[in-house]
Scaffold this motif. Structure first.
Motif, PDB file in Angstrom:
ATOM      1  N   TYR A 159       2.065   1.775  -3.420  1.00  0.00           N
ATOM      2  CA  TYR A 159       0.925   2.164  -4.261  1.00  0.00           C
ATOM      3  C   TYR A 159       0.704   3.672  -4.138  1.00  0.00           C
ATOM      4  O   TYR A 159       0.526   4.385  -5.128  1.00  0.00           O
ATOM      5  CB  TYR A 159      -0.324   1.410  -3.814  1.00  0.00           C
ATOM      6  CG  TYR A 159      -1.505   1.579  -4.737  1.00  0.00           C
ATOM      7  CD1 TYR A 159      -1.808   0.614  -5.688  1.00  0.00           C
ATOM      8  CD2 TYR A 159      -2.311   2.716  -4.675  1.00  0.00           C
ATOM      9  CE1 TYR A 159      -2.875   0.773  -6.550  1.00  0.00           C
ATOM     10  CE2 TYR A 159      -3.380   2.890  -5.525  1.00  0.00           C
ATOM     11  CZ  TYR A 159      -3.657   1.905  -6.467  1.00  0.00           C
ATOM     12  OH  TYR A 159      -4.716   2.077  -7.330  1.00  0.00           O
ATOM     13  N   VAL A 160       0.749   4.148  -2.895  1.00  0.00           N
ATOM     14  CA  VAL A 160       0.527   5.564  -2.619  1.00  0.00           C
ATOM     15  C   VAL A 160       1.645   6.418  -3.219  1.00  0.00           C
ATOM     16  O   VAL A 160       1.405   7.486  -3.805  1.00  0.00           O
ATOM     17  CB  VAL A 160       0.416   5.787  -1.091  1.00  0.00           C
ATOM     18  CG1 VAL A 160       0.458   7.265  -0.743  1.00  0.00           C
ATOM     19  CG2 VAL A 160      -0.859   5.146  -0.554  1.00  0.00           C
ATOM     20  N   MET A 161       2.879   5.939  -3.103  1.00  0.00           N
ATOM     21  CA  MET A 161       4.012   6.697  -3.642  1.00  0.00           C
ATOM     22  C   MET A 161       3.925   6.775  -5.166  1.00  0.00           C
ATOM     23  O   MET A 161       4.136   7.834  -5.761  1.00  0.00           O
ATOM     24  CB  MET A 161       5.315   6.024  -3.213  1.00  0.00           C
ATOM     25  CG  MET A 161       6.537   6.881  -3.391  1.00  0.00           C
ATOM     26  SD  MET A 161       8.036   6.036  -2.832  1.00  0.00           S
ATOM     27  CE  MET A 161       7.985   6.431  -1.097  1.00  0.00           C
ATOM     28  N   ALA A 215       0.837  -1.209   0.000  1.00  0.00           N
ATOM     29  CA  ALA A 215       0.000   0.000   0.000  1.00  0.00           C
ATOM     30  C   ALA A 215       0.871   1.258   0.000  1.00  0.00           C
ATOM     31  O   ALA A 215       0.570   2.236  -0.686  1.00  0.00           O
ATOM     32  CB  ALA A 215      -0.933   0.004   1.214  1.00  0.00           C
ATOM     33  N   GLU A 216       1.973   1.228   0.750  1.00  0.00           N
ATOM     34  CA  GLU A 216       2.851   2.410   0.796  1.00  0.00           C
ATOM     35  C   GLU A 216       3.402   2.736  -0.592  1.00  0.00           C
ATOM     36  O   GLU A 216       3.454   3.901  -0.996  1.00  0.00           O
ATOM     37  CB  GLU A 216       4.012   2.173   1.765  1.00  0.00           C
ATOM     38  CG  GLU A 216       3.572   2.212   3.219  1.00  0.00           C
ATOM     39  CD  GLU A 216       4.645   1.693   4.169  1.00  0.00           C
ATOM     40  OE1 GLU A 216       5.834   1.689   3.800  1.00  0.00           O
ATOM     41  OE2 GLU A 216       4.261   1.287   5.278  1.00  0.00           O
TER      42      GLU A 216
END
Lengths: 410, 371
Positions: free
Chosen positions: A289-291, A286-287
């Motif tokens: 994905y966000v970046m 998820a991290e």
């Protein structure tokens, strides 16, 4: 606010897609070789000629020099679409992106008419020679000498990290013409015939085993004065202009490893369970994905400014500064998940043709090429945030009194 | 592609910034922060009245419910300025959470009854879902609601709970079904108490219900599913406040390190600090860009709002934490004093982070949505 194309942009995109659908071999018959292989070069040449003949090459260049006089946003749309297909697009990016504008801005009319259309058609291949063994991040500390002799210049010295030098026909070259002046003041830019006597190209073997760039040695190489670009001792300004043009080459997000990782992680099983059911893997994913979303959305904002006729500023450094370390960390994380099989680089045997093993080995280069992470941070700090420059011990000192390069080891 | 706010929206933002620069300087934020007792006014009443006069509380509320009916993009640019200025007002509770919950799930009658009052500021509203200081079981709140519509139990912490006139409360009925209920603060059996808060320029309270009459809102949906939709909307608006705050931290660090000299030079000329600030710039740019995407998804209804909101929320929360802690670090010893303003941002960063679900909650929701 609209994340989608304007009507005009959508129509142009459709035209591009329609042409690509007709003209790209989607089966991907390209050779596996990297930029150093002869096969890759001939495929790249063939592609460049095809898009030149169809009128897509060097979109933003004026028509009389082989372009189509289009807006920057159309260039970007082209790049976005073509990146979805297996082609050798971008193979001549440095020549066309940096050397082309240098000739366009500083060459005489005859040179422009003669050289630019040939460059656009990949009849001639160009390379750019700024960096030296003793002048990397501090590129203005370069030592390659050009001395005036009548209406010619005699060049001696060495350049390094030169992509495509091994088959380049021409090169743009930054030299020192007056070492008695301060570092940035005694430089002059030229272009030269790379096939002439005295130019020797030697490949560099990289840490990942590939050979994408070279060292270039100059021994009494002669350059006619009419091949000077800009004023004598005005080369630093020319270099900055050329590098500024490079920022427009922002069409694609710098490689960050995400698309490959995302494909992999949704399929991967860990101990008989989908990897994404593991709390740690899911949240780490998820991290990233966000970046990745942040990079994509930041680029969308930049392109909106370009579409309005603006030029991206130093904030364009962001994609590389975030993307390169991300690529390194993602590949390392993927290898960790693969456990023992991460140690094996057999393409036929490992997951996704050993992509993560390869990325692990080439990612350190991404963090250095085109400006190190540290140089990128300096650029953001000084040019975007307006922070004071570092204290410079070489400021105003004549170049021939400055220490440069490795003083301890050869 | 035109991934940018319009000139009109930028004008609203500029006006908001001028207004807040004049009416919410940090000295005013400190008056709330430094108040002697938790029972004193928990927010800046003059500022609150001033921004109500400008219609801010009703920017995204439709005109037929008493709002200005402008839209979410206009609310986003105002949120960024409220975040930047650290405005000490219950705006997020009343506008991003309570008004949005009623818009999302209320009956037309409930909307008619409450939205004009929230827009005018006659009513301050908030939501109450947390129940203890250890995690929250959303699907099974302990606050119960009887078949006669009476609430029993406690909620804490409730953001702006002491200032609120109206609360939306999650509760479980006799059949084990959870839902949301509207309760007025003056209802029978409702007692509340201000609690000390990690950011005293904002506030939290504990609220207890003892046979307190309540009215269900959208009884067809579980508390959990309504909360997920509500959090999506609020996360985008919170993200703009967080980005505004993070940007204020970078501006403050830049100004200080340019003026402060050590070792005979401006400390901002040292790469250790330059690179720290470049990294702050980078996380803000990523967070801002993700917030824009959230704003687009929220205002246009295009794409997945869960994805856009989670992405905006996660990066804005990280960005504000990073920028507020590194701003404090850049100020050295002075940064750790009560006197300097660094801790105001550091506190607000955590307050905004705490109110709307943990990073793990959002990461899980994101992956559930996209994987």
């Amino acid at each position: 606010m609209d994340f989608n194309d304007s009507q005009e942009q959508a129509e142009f995109r459709q035209k591009v897609v329609a042409w690509l659908e007709q003209n790209v071999d989607k089966e991907n018959t390209l050779s596996k070789g990297g930029m150093e292989s002869e096969q890759a070069l001939s495929e790249a040449r063939e592609w460049q000629r095809k898009i030149f003949d169809a009128g897509w090459a060097c979109q933003t260049w004026p028509k009389e020099y082989g372009g189509r006089g289009a807006s920057s946003i159309e260039q970007v749309i082209w790049s976005q679409e073509v990146s979805k297909y297996p082609t050798r697009e971008g193979f001549f990016a440095i020549g066309i992106g940096n050397c082309g504008p240098a000739i366009m801005l500083y060459g005489n009319e005859t040179q422009k008419q003669e050289l630019l259309p040939r460059m656009a058609r990949a009849d001639d291949i160009w390379c750019q020679m700024f960096s030296e063994p003793g002048a990397g991040s501090d590129v203005a500390g370069l030592k390659t000498r050009a001395e005036k002799n009548g209406d010619r210049w005699i060049v001696n010295g060495q350049k390094i990290w030169t992509s495509q030098a091994q088959y380049a026909d021409y090169g743009v070259l930054l030299t020192r013409t007056d070492p008695r002046l301060a570092k940035h003041k005694g430089l002059t830019m030229f272009f030269l015939d790379m096939k002439q006597a005295g130019v020797e190209v030697r490949p560099i073997k990289q840490a990942d085993g590939g050979q994408a760039f070279n060292e270039v040695f100059f021994t009494d190489v002669e350059i006619p004065d009419e091949q000077r670009l800009g004023e004598v001792n005005g080369g630093w300004g020319v270099a900055l202009t050329v590098l500024m043009n490079e920022r427009l080459a922002i069409a694609e997000v710098a490689p960050n490893g995400w698309p490959e990782y995302w494909d992999m992680i949704r399929e991967l099983q860990l101990n008989g369970q989908p990897a994404l059911q593991d709390d740690e893997v899911r949240r780490k994913t998820a991290e990233w994905y966000v970046m990745n979303a942040g990079l994509k959305n930041a680029q969308a904002r930049m392109l909106s400014a370009v579409a309005k006729g603006g030029v991206p500023g130093a904030e364009a450094s962001l994609g590389k500064l975030v993307g390169a370390p991300m690529c390194q960390d993602i590949s390392r994380y993927a290898l960790d998940l693969l456990a023992q099989s991460g140690a094996c680089t057999e393409e036929e045997l490992t997951l996704m043709n050993a992509q993560f093993q390869k990325a692990y080995l080439y990612a350190p280069g991404l963090r250095v090429a085109g400006g190190t992470d540290e140089v990128m941070r300096n650029i953001i700090a000084e040019q975007v945030l307006g922070l004071p420059p570092d204290v410079r011990v070489d400021k105003g000192v004549p170049f021939n009194e400055i220490q440069a390069g490795n003083q301890g080891v050869k | 592609m035109n991934f940018e706010f319009s000139d009109d929206q930028r004008m609203i933002q500029d006006q908001a910034r001028s207004f807040l620069t004049e009416h919410s300087p940090l000295a005013r934020v400190r008056e709330v922060l430094d108040r002697d007792s938790l029972d004193d006014n928990s927010f800046d009443l003059d500022l609150w009245n001033g921004l109500l006069e400008l219609g801010w509380a009703g920017v995204a509320i439709p005109e037929h419910y008493g709002g200005l009916g402008l839209g979410y993009l206009e609310l986003c640019v105002i949120a960024e300025e409220l975040g930047r200025s650290l405005a000490a007002v219950p705006f997020s509770s009343s506008v991003y959470l309570a008004a949005e919950a009623i818009l999302l799930a209320g009956s037309d009658e409930q909307k008619q009854q409450w939205l004009p009052k929230i827009a005018s500021g006659e009513v301050i509203a908030s939501i109450a879902f947390a129940e203890n200081l250890g995690g929250v079981a959303l699907s099974a709140p302990a606050v119960s609601v009887s078949s006669a519509g009476l609430l029993n139990g406690s909620k804490l912490p409730v953001c702006d709970g002491a200032a609120a006139d109206l609360l939306l409360v999650s509760a479980i009925n006799d059949y084990g079904k959870s839902g949301w209920y509207l309760v007025t603060a003056n209802a029978n059996g409702l007692t509340r108490k201000s609690l000390s808060c990690i950011d005293p320029s904002r506030s939290v309270a504990g609220v207890t219900f003892s046979n307190t009459p309540a009215e269900p809102i959208c009884s067809a949906r579980s508390a959990e599913s309504l909360q997920a939709d509500l959090f999506n909307r609020a996360a985008v608006l919170f993200a703009f406040e967080q980005v505004g705050g993070a940007q204020a931290c970078l501006d403050m660090a830049r100004e200080y390190t340019t003026q402060r000299y050590a070792f005979g030079r401006q400390i901002g000329s040292f790469q250790a600090l330059k690179h720290k600030m470049a990294d702050m710039f980078v996380v803000i740019e990523l967070a801002r860009s993700n917030a824009y995407y959230g704003a687009w998804a929220l205002s246009s209804g295009a794409g997945s709002l869960t994805e856009a909101a989670a992405v905006a929320r996660i990066s804005a929360t990280d960005a504000y934490y990073q920028c507020s802690k590194e701003n404090m670090q850049a100020h050295g010893g002075m940064g750790y004093t009560w006197e300097l303003d660094c801790h105001l941002y550091y506190r607000r960063a955590q307050y905004l982070s705490s109110l709307l679900g943990s990073q793990a909650y959002w990461k899980d929701r994101l992956m559930e949505e996209v994987a």
